[in-house]
Motif scaffolding. Structure first.
Motif, PDB file in Angstrom:
ATOM      1  N   TYR A  71      14.415 149.331 -32.979  1.00  0.00           N
ATOM      2  CA  TYR A  71      15.005 147.997 -32.981  1.00  0.00           C
ATOM      3  C   TYR A  71      14.006 146.922 -32.574  1.00  0.00           C
ATOM      4  O   TYR A  71      14.324 145.728 -32.596  1.00  0.00           O
ATOM      5  CB  TYR A  71      16.222 147.972 -32.052  1.00  0.00           C
ATOM      6  N   GLY A  72      12.790 147.350 -32.163  1.00  0.00           N
ATOM      7  CA  GLY A  72      11.758 146.391 -31.802  1.00  0.00           C
ATOM      8  C   GLY A  72      11.971 145.777 -30.449  1.00  0.00           C
ATOM      9  O   GLY A  72      12.013 146.474 -29.442  1.00  0.00           O
ATOM     10  N   GLY A  73      12.152 144.466 -30.401  1.00  0.00           N
ATOM     11  CA  GLY A  73      12.325 143.775 -29.135  1.00  0.00           C
ATOM     12  C   GLY A  73      13.610 142.985 -29.101  1.00  0.00           C
ATOM     13  O   GLY A  73      14.366 142.929 -30.071  1.00  0.00           O
ATOM     14  N   ALA A  74      13.858 142.375 -27.956  1.00  0.00           N
ATOM     15  CA  ALA A  74      15.075 141.599 -27.737  1.00  0.00           C
ATOM     16  C   ALA A  74      14.740 140.115 -27.740  1.00  0.00           C
ATOM     17  O   ALA A  74      13.850 139.681 -26.994  1.00  0.00           O
ATOM     18  CB  ALA A  74      15.712 141.986 -26.408  1.00  0.00           C
ATOM     19  N   PRO A  75      15.419 139.309 -28.547  1.00  0.00           N
ATOM     20  CA  PRO A  75      15.145 137.873 -28.562  1.00  0.00           C
ATOM     21  C   PRO A  75      15.627 137.189 -27.282  1.00  0.00           C
ATOM     22  O   PRO A  75      16.696 137.533 -26.762  1.00  0.00           O
ATOM     23  CB  PRO A  75      15.914 137.363 -29.771  1.00  0.00           C
ATOM     24  N   LEU A  76      14.839 136.270 -26.795  1.00  0.00           N
ATOM     25  CA  LEU A  76      15.246 135.410 -25.682  1.00  0.00           C
ATOM     26  C   LEU A  76      15.875 134.175 -26.308  1.00  0.00           C
ATOM     27  O   LEU A  76      15.171 133.244 -26.727  1.00  0.00           O
ATOM     28  CB  LEU A  76      14.046 135.048 -24.813  1.00  0.00           C
ATOM     29  N   LEU A  77      17.196 134.174 -26.394  1.00  0.00           N
ATOM     30  CA  LEU A  77      17.906 133.087 -27.056  1.00  0.00           C
ATOM     31  C   LEU A  77      18.106 131.914 -26.100  1.00  0.00           C
ATOM     32  O   LEU A  77      18.409 132.113 -24.930  1.00  0.00           O
ATOM     33  CB  LEU A  77      19.260 133.575 -27.571  1.00  0.00           C
ATOM     34  N   GLY A  78      17.948 130.715 -26.636  1.00  0.00           N
ATOM     35  CA  GLY A  78      18.173 129.506 -25.843  1.00  0.00           C
ATOM     36  C   GLY A  78      16.937 128.701 -25.560  1.00  0.00           C
ATOM     37  O   GLY A  78      17.033 127.528 -25.205  1.00  0.00           O
ATOM     38  N   VAL A  79      15.744 129.309 -25.682  1.00  0.00           N
ATOM     39  CA  VAL A  79      14.521 128.546 -25.478  1.00  0.00           C
ATOM     40  C   VAL A  79      14.125 127.884 -26.792  1.00  0.00           C
ATOM     41  O   VAL A  79      14.448 128.374 -27.875  1.00  0.00           O
ATOM     42  CB  VAL A  79      13.367 129.419 -24.941  1.00  0.00           C
ATOM     43  N   ASP A  80      13.417 126.776 -26.690  1.00  0.00           N
ATOM     44  CA  ASP A  80      13.022 126.005 -27.874  1.00  0.00           C
ATOM     45  C   ASP A  80      11.754 126.605 -28.477  1.00  0.00           C
ATOM     46  O   ASP A  80      10.683 125.983 -28.498  1.00  0.00           O
ATOM     47  CB  ASP A  80      12.811 124.547 -27.496  1.00  0.00           C
TER      48      ASP A  80
END
Length: 329
Positions: free
Chosen positions: A279-288
């Motif tokens: 699955y690779g990595g986890a996105p850090l959602l919310g940063v620009d």
């Protein structure tokens, strides 16, 4: 497309980062910028026989170690690979950033350097988990361990967009992780969050329990970072334990060994579905910006797949869709 990779973050850096990047260049054709100790990176590139045509190096003199305090280290080590890489992303030298380093430091540095998307108060880490119905997104798994109900609503909005545009779910079912399905269950914090989600435009199906995660009852499961991180670590342990127990039983029984040979393709498929590196990595959602966080013990395959995830995030412009959904509120 250029992906900026923290070459010094993982437990086996920069070996796995370089190997993963070389594989990604060959498979996906993207450009890579490796950030870290130039000498060590060049040694690993030479070992891999990479000609460097699609891989560049940006030197960073120091590393934020896993055990170092995140916020303090980010401020003190301005020459660390995490901070240097995120400054390069901020200045437009790349399209996305990947790190298998200190998660707290990545979250802190990304928030300080890139800032948050308008309308978002706290970033959240989203992971993809296998289930009986395919895959589910869990958010948050460690970025914010003491959130407010509003933050969980924002997690739901962001994960909804991610599920739509990355996983192709047309109308993702959103569930709130709780100790029971009834609205009356849980703490005051969870009850207030339930109300906010119920009043939103999301396809909120109510509370879900721990057993519903792998059953695939919801496409998106929302929780605070403390609970989410426990789920993540327990899930990794259970997956590893199941595989190891199966190996032991098969080794001790000749009939089971023959059965395993005949069922080899099924076992391989199961192992693949349970392998986080797929699955690779986890996105850090919310940063620009586009930030992908990897496991500290990532393999080269995990880094390669994280680059694939980052490329999809860029191509499908997830942040734009998050902003569109936020605008409707």
């Amino acid at each position: 497309m250029r992906i900026i990779v923290d070459a010094m973050g993982s437990d086996n850096s920069p070996k796995v980062e370089v190997e993963g990047c070389v594989q990604a260049v060959g498979e996906f054709g993207c450009d890579i910028m490796l950030v870290g100790d130039r000498t060590k990176i060049e040694e690993e590139l030479a070992r891999c026989g990479a000609n460097g045509s699609n891989i560049s190096i940006e030197h960073a003199a120091s590393v934020i170690e896993m055990r170092e305090p995140a916020a303090l280290s980010v401020r003190r080590k301005r020459d660390s690979s995490i901070v240097v890489a995120l400054e390069l992303l901020k200045s437009g030298k790349g399209d996305a950033f990947i790190s298998a380093g200190n998660t707290g430091a990545v979250v802190c540095a990304a928030t300080l350097s890139l800032r948050l998307l308008p309308g978002i108060e706290r970033p959240g880490i989203a992971i993809i988990m296998p289930s009986l119905t395919g895959t589910s997104v869990i958010i948050d798994v460690g970025a914010n361990i003491d959130p407010k109900p509003l933050h969980l609503l924002q997690y739901g909005i962001m994960a909804d967009a991610y599920s739509r545009y990355i996983l192709g779910k047309e109308n993702p079912a959103i569930g709130l992780l709780n100790v029971g399905e009834e609205e009356s269950k849980g703490t005051g914090f969870l009850k207030e969050t339930h109300t906010l989600l119920g009043e939103s435009k999301l396809n909120f199906i109510g509370n879900v329990e721990g057993r519903d995660i792998y059953a695939g009852k919801a496409d998106v499961i929302i929780c605070d970072g403390y609970v989410g991180n426990v789920i993540l670590k327990v899930s990794e342990s259970v997956a590893w334990t199941i595989v190891e127990l199966l190996k032991r039983e098969i080794k001790n029984d000749i009939i089971a060994s023959l059965g395993a040979v005949l069922s080899g393709s099924a076992f391989n498929e199961l192992k693949k579905k349970m392998d986080y590196s797929e699955y690779g990595g986890a996105p850090l959602l919310g940063v620009d910006g586009r930030c992908i966080i990897c496991h500290g013990s990532s393999s080269a395959k995990a880094i390669k797949n994280a680059i694939r995830v980052a490329a999809e995030f860029v191509e499908r412009d997830v942040n734009k869709h998050i902003l569109e959904e936020l605008g409707s509120y």
